[in-house]
Design a protein around this motif. Structure first.
Motif, PDB file in Angstrom:
ATOM      1  N   ILE A 103     -60.301  -7.762 -69.397  1.00  0.00           N
ATOM      2  CA  ILE A 103     -59.414  -8.909 -69.533  1.00  0.00           C
ATOM      3  C   ILE A 103     -58.234  -8.734 -68.582  1.00  0.00           C
ATOM      4  CG2 ILE A 103     -60.045  -9.347 -71.927  1.00  0.00           C
ATOM      5  CD1 ILE A 103     -57.375  -8.067 -72.743  1.00  0.00           C
ATOM      6  N   THR A 104     -57.659  -9.854 -68.164  1.00  0.00           N
ATOM      7  CA  THR A 104     -56.488  -9.837 -67.291  1.00  0.00           C
ATOM      8  C   THR A 104     -55.378 -10.643 -67.950  1.00  0.00           C
ATOM      9  OG1 THR A 104     -57.870  -9.669 -65.311  1.00  0.00           O
ATOM     10  CG2 THR A 104     -55.590 -10.380 -65.005  1.00  0.00           C
ATOM     11  N   ILE A 105     -54.180 -10.058 -68.014  1.00  0.00           N
ATOM     12  CA  ILE A 105     -53.030 -10.702 -68.651  1.00  0.00           C
ATOM     13  C   ILE A 105     -51.936 -10.890 -67.609  1.00  0.00           C
ATOM     14  CG2 ILE A 105     -51.319 -10.568 -70.486  1.00  0.00           C
ATOM     15  CD1 ILE A 105     -53.191  -8.657 -71.960  1.00  0.00           C
ATOM     16  N   ASN A 106     -51.400 -12.102 -67.514  1.00  0.00           N
ATOM     17  CA  ASN A 106     -50.266 -12.406 -66.646  1.00  0.00           C
ATOM     18  C   ASN A 106     -49.132 -12.982 -67.487  1.00  0.00           C
ATOM     19  OD1 ASN A 106     -51.158 -12.141 -63.597  1.00  0.00           O
ATOM     20  ND2 ASN A 106     -52.878 -13.058 -64.682  1.00  0.00           N
ATOM     21  N   ALA A 107     -47.887 -12.708 -67.072  1.00  0.00           N
ATOM     22  CA  ALA A 107     -46.725 -13.234 -67.794  1.00  0.00           C
ATOM     23  C   ALA A 107     -45.535 -13.269 -66.852  1.00  0.00           C
ATOM     24  CB  ALA A 107     -46.411 -12.379 -69.018  1.00  0.00           C
ATOM     25  N   GLY A 108     -44.497 -13.977 -67.277  1.00  0.00           N
ATOM     26  CA  GLY A 108     -43.270 -13.986 -66.498  1.00  0.00           C
ATOM     27  C   GLY A 108     -42.444 -12.729 -66.695  1.00  0.00           C
ATOM     28  N   ARG A 109     -42.578 -12.118 -67.888  1.00  0.00           N
ATOM     29  CA  ARG A 109     -41.757 -10.944 -68.216  1.00  0.00           C
ATOM     30  C   ARG A 109     -42.453 -10.137 -69.301  1.00  0.00           C
ATOM     31  NH1 ARG A 109     -37.397 -10.822 -72.245  1.00  0.00           N
ATOM     32  NH2 ARG A 109     -36.180  -8.907 -72.003  1.00  0.00           N
ATOM     33  N   ALA A 110     -42.216  -8.830 -69.275  1.00  0.00           N
ATOM     34  CA  ALA A 110     -42.749  -7.952 -70.313  1.00  0.00           C
ATOM     35  C   ALA A 110     -41.701  -6.926 -70.700  1.00  0.00           C
ATOM     36  CB  ALA A 110     -44.017  -7.246 -69.832  1.00  0.00           C
ATOM     37  N   VAL A 111     -41.714  -6.534 -71.978  1.00  0.00           N
ATOM     38  CA  VAL A 111     -40.881  -5.442 -72.478  1.00  0.00           C
ATOM     39  C   VAL A 111     -41.821  -4.406 -73.079  1.00  0.00           C
ATOM     40  CG1 VAL A 111     -39.111  -4.745 -74.121  1.00  0.00           C
ATOM     41  CG2 VAL A 111     -38.903  -6.937 -72.928  1.00  0.00           C
ATOM     42  N   VAL A 112     -41.746  -3.171 -72.578  1.00  0.00           N
ATOM     43  CA  VAL A 112     -42.643  -2.108 -72.997  1.00  0.00           C
ATOM     44  C   VAL A 112     -41.892  -1.127 -73.891  1.00  0.00           C
ATOM     45  CG1 VAL A 112     -44.168  -0.243 -72.248  1.00  0.00           C
ATOM     46  CG2 VAL A 112     -43.943  -2.315 -70.846  1.00  0.00           C
ATOM     47  N   GLU A 113     -42.442  -0.899 -75.081  1.00  0.00           N
ATOM     48  CA  GLU A 113     -41.907   0.102 -76.000  1.00  0.00           C
ATOM     49  C   GLU A 113     -42.947   1.219 -76.125  1.00  0.00           C
ATOM     50  OE1 GLU A 113     -41.379  -2.125 -79.549  1.00  0.00           O
ATOM     51  OE2 GLU A 113     -39.513  -3.063 -78.897  1.00  0.00           O
ATOM     52  N   GLN A 114     -42.583   2.430 -75.707  1.00  0.00           N
ATOM     53  CA  GLN A 114     -43.515   3.540 -75.757  1.00  0.00           C
ATOM     54  C   GLN A 114     -43.446   4.288 -77.078  1.00  0.00           C
ATOM     55  OE1 GLN A 114     -44.428   5.528 -71.666  1.00  0.00           O
ATOM     56  NE2 GLN A 114     -42.281   5.752 -72.103  1.00  0.00           N
ATOM     57  N   LYS A 115     -44.506   5.053 -77.354  1.00  0.00           N
ATOM     58  CA  LYS A 115     -44.466   5.988 -78.469  1.00  0.00           C
ATOM     59  C   LYS A 115     -43.257   6.901 -78.307  1.00  0.00           C
ATOM     60  CE  LYS A 115     -49.511   6.358 -78.633  1.00  0.00           C
ATOM     61  NZ  LYS A 115     -50.656   7.282 -78.437  1.00  0.00           N
ATOM     62  N   SER A 116     -42.599   7.208 -79.415  1.00  0.00           N
ATOM     63  CA  SER A 116     -41.412   8.063 -79.324  1.00  0.00           C
ATOM     64  C   SER A 116     -41.205   8.821 -80.617  1.00  0.00           C
ATOM     65  CB  SER A 116     -40.167   7.226 -78.997  1.00  0.00           C
ATOM     66  OG  SER A 116     -39.013   8.030 -79.000  1.00  0.00           O
ATOM     67  N   GLU A 117     -40.984  10.126 -80.502  1.00  0.00           N
ATOM     68  CA  GLU A 117     -40.617  10.960 -81.635  1.00  0.00           C
ATOM     69  C   GLU A 117     -39.108  11.083 -81.765  1.00  0.00           C
ATOM     70  OE1 GLU A 117     -42.737  12.367 -83.828  1.00  0.00           O
ATOM     71  OE2 GLU A 117     -44.395  11.343 -82.827  1.00  0.00           O
ATOM     72  N   VAL A 118     -38.378  10.591 -80.762  1.00  0.00           N
ATOM     73  CA  VAL A 118     -36.924  10.750 -80.718  1.00  0.00           C
ATOM     74  C   VAL A 118     -36.213   9.612 -81.427  1.00  0.00           C
ATOM     75  CG1 VAL A 118     -34.926  10.965 -79.189  1.00  0.00           C
ATOM     76  CG2 VAL A 118     -37.087  12.071 -78.586  1.00  0.00           C
ATOM     77  N   LEU A 119     -36.731   8.386 -81.236  1.00  0.00           N
ATOM     78  CA  LEU A 119     -36.073   7.220 -81.816  1.00  0.00           C
ATOM     79  C   LEU A 119     -36.180   7.216 -83.331  1.00  0.00           C
ATOM     80  CD1 LEU A 119     -37.265   4.433 -79.374  1.00  0.00           C
ATOM     81  CD2 LEU A 119     -34.965   5.366 -79.542  1.00  0.00           C
ATOM     82  N   THR A 120     -35.256   6.501 -83.961  1.00  0.00           N
ATOM     83  CA  THR A 120     -35.291   6.294 -85.409  1.00  0.00           C
ATOM     84  C   THR A 120     -35.252   4.789 -85.678  1.00  0.00           C
ATOM     85  OG1 THR A 120     -34.095   8.361 -85.770  1.00  0.00           O
ATOM     86  CG2 THR A 120     -34.170   6.801 -87.597  1.00  0.00           C
ATOM     87  N   PRO A 121     -36.308   4.206 -86.300  1.00  0.00           N
ATOM     88  CA  PRO A 121     -37.535   4.881 -86.732  1.00  0.00           C
ATOM     89  C   PRO A 121     -38.427   5.247 -85.547  1.00  0.00           C
ATOM     90  CG  PRO A 121     -37.735   2.530 -87.043  1.00  0.00           C
ATOM     91  CD  PRO A 121     -36.321   2.757 -86.604  1.00  0.00           C
ATOM     92  N   LYS A 122     -39.337   6.198 -85.756  1.00  0.00           N
ATOM     93  CA  LYS A 122     -40.230   6.641 -84.703  1.00  0.00           C
ATOM     94  C   LYS A 122     -41.205   5.522 -84.321  1.00  0.00           C
ATOM     95  CE  LYS A 122     -40.180  11.495 -86.132  1.00  0.00           C
ATOM     96  NZ  LYS A 122     -41.004  12.645 -86.591  1.00  0.00           N
ATOM     97  N   ARG A 123     -41.593   5.516 -83.063  1.00  0.00           N
ATOM     98  CA  ARG A 123     -42.620   4.586 -82.604  1.00  0.00           C
ATOM     99  C   ARG A 123     -43.949   5.323 -82.580  1.00  0.00           C
ATOM    100  NH1 ARG A 123     -39.267   2.493 -77.368  1.00  0.00           N
ATOM    101  NH2 ARG A 123     -37.704   1.225 -78.446  1.00  0.00           N
ATOM    102  N   THR A 124     -44.900   4.809 -83.322  1.00  0.00           N
ATOM    103  CA  THR A 124     -46.178   5.503 -83.469  1.00  0.00           C
ATOM    104  C   THR A 124     -47.223   5.060 -82.452  1.00  0.00           C
ATOM    105  OG1 THR A 124     -46.903   3.866 -85.106  1.00  0.00           O
ATOM    106  CG2 THR A 124     -45.774   5.853 -85.929  1.00  0.00           C
ATOM    107  N   GLU A 125     -46.966   3.976 -81.729  1.00  0.00           N
ATOM    108  CA  GLU A 125     -47.907   3.509 -80.718  1.00  0.00           C
ATOM    109  C   GLU A 125     -47.174   2.716 -79.649  1.00  0.00           C
ATOM    110  OE1 GLU A 125     -50.738   0.670 -82.198  1.00  0.00           O
ATOM    111  OE2 GLU A 125     -49.289  -0.241 -83.553  1.00  0.00           O
ATOM    112  N   ASP A 126     -47.795   2.600 -78.473  1.00  0.00           N
ATOM    113  CA  ASP A 126     -47.237   1.779 -77.409  1.00  0.00           C
ATOM    114  C   ASP A 126     -47.369   0.308 -77.784  1.00  0.00           C
ATOM    115  OD1 ASP A 126     -46.774   4.060 -75.929  1.00  0.00           O
ATOM    116  OD2 ASP A 126     -48.626   3.895 -74.776  1.00  0.00           O
ATOM    117  N   VAL A 127     -46.317  -0.466 -77.489  1.00  0.00           N
ATOM    118  CA  VAL A 127     -46.331  -1.910 -77.742  1.00  0.00           C
ATOM    119  C   VAL A 127     -45.778  -2.617 -76.511  1.00  0.00           C
ATOM    120  CG1 VAL A 127     -45.520  -3.801 -79.194  1.00  0.00           C
ATOM    121  CG2 VAL A 127     -45.975  -1.565 -80.219  1.00  0.00           C
ATOM    122  N   VAL A 128     -46.470  -3.648 -76.059  1.00  0.00           N
ATOM    123  CA  VAL A 128     -46.024  -4.446 -74.917  1.00  0.00           C
ATOM    124  C   VAL A 128     -45.787  -5.875 -75.394  1.00  0.00           C
ATOM    125  CG1 VAL A 128     -46.545  -5.234 -72.583  1.00  0.00           C
ATOM    126  CG2 VAL A 128     -47.401  -3.007 -73.363  1.00  0.00           C
TER     127      VAL A 128
END
Length: 206
Positions: A103-128
């Protein structure tokens, strides 16, 4: 002597080129090396402005087994240390898998949130998060038909190979057009669900 100098100079330039490829190849890898622990993150998070940016980037995100999952390009990328997010202009994301239709995805803008053990609350998976004239297109394949989705917001979960939205969408297929509010598509099993307010217009085949 001149031949030796030329060989040494060529080796130097080859080393410089290799470093450049590694540095620009994947901002995920770069960010992992850059972040040295919770203390480094806390110092960076105090900054309001981006701490680095990349123009016209092109990289491949690999899965755990070394197979290429996503090829990502964009006009501009910045990293926001306070939220540890990436902001991308004009992203284009292409999936690759020998077992499934890409599949191919196009958009005007994206915000990427990566997995993180540092942030509170922790991010358990990548989210775009994808915004502004988002399109998802799947070509006709051996086990799948052509499909195109248009919306103003879409959430991509790369690890699960899922895209979803709670916004209004238009679904275009060989059989016609469908309007709906809310969608969830799983590229792993080629399943697509329209959640509410579904209105379909079917094409007439001769």
């Amino acid at each position: 002597m001149k031949a030796q100098i030329t060989i040494d100079r060529a080796r130097i330039w080859m080393a410089i080129a290799a470093v450049g490829v590694v540095a620009l190849g994947s901002f995920w890898l770069y960010d992992t090396v850059r972040r040295q622990g919770a203390d480094d993150y806390n110092r960076a998070s105090a900054r309001l402005e981006p701490d680095y940016y990349v123009e016209n980037f092109n990289f491949i995100k690999l899965s755990n087994n070394g197979k290429a999952n996503y090829h990502v390009t964009g006009r501009n990328l910045i990293h926001l240390p306070r939220t540890d997010q990436y902001d991308i202009k004009e992203p284009r994301i292409s999936s690759f898998d020998a077992q499934r239709t890409p599949i191919t995805i196009n958009a005007g803008r994206a915000v990427v949130e990566q997995k993180s053990e540092v942030l509170t609350p922790k991010r358990t998976e990548d989210v775009v998060h994808l915004y502004d004239q988002v399109t998802v297109e799947r070509p006709q394949g051996i086990n799948s038909s052509f499909m195109r989705v248009e919306t103003e917001y879409l959430q991509l979960l790369p690890d699960a190979d899922i895209v979803k939205t709670d916004q209004r969408i238009k679904l275009i297929t060989d059989n016609g057009e469908t309007l709906a509010t809310g969608m969830m598509a799983n590229n792993t099993n080629q399943e697509l669900r329209l959640l509410s307010k579904v209105h379909a217009r079917l094409s007439k085949h001769k």
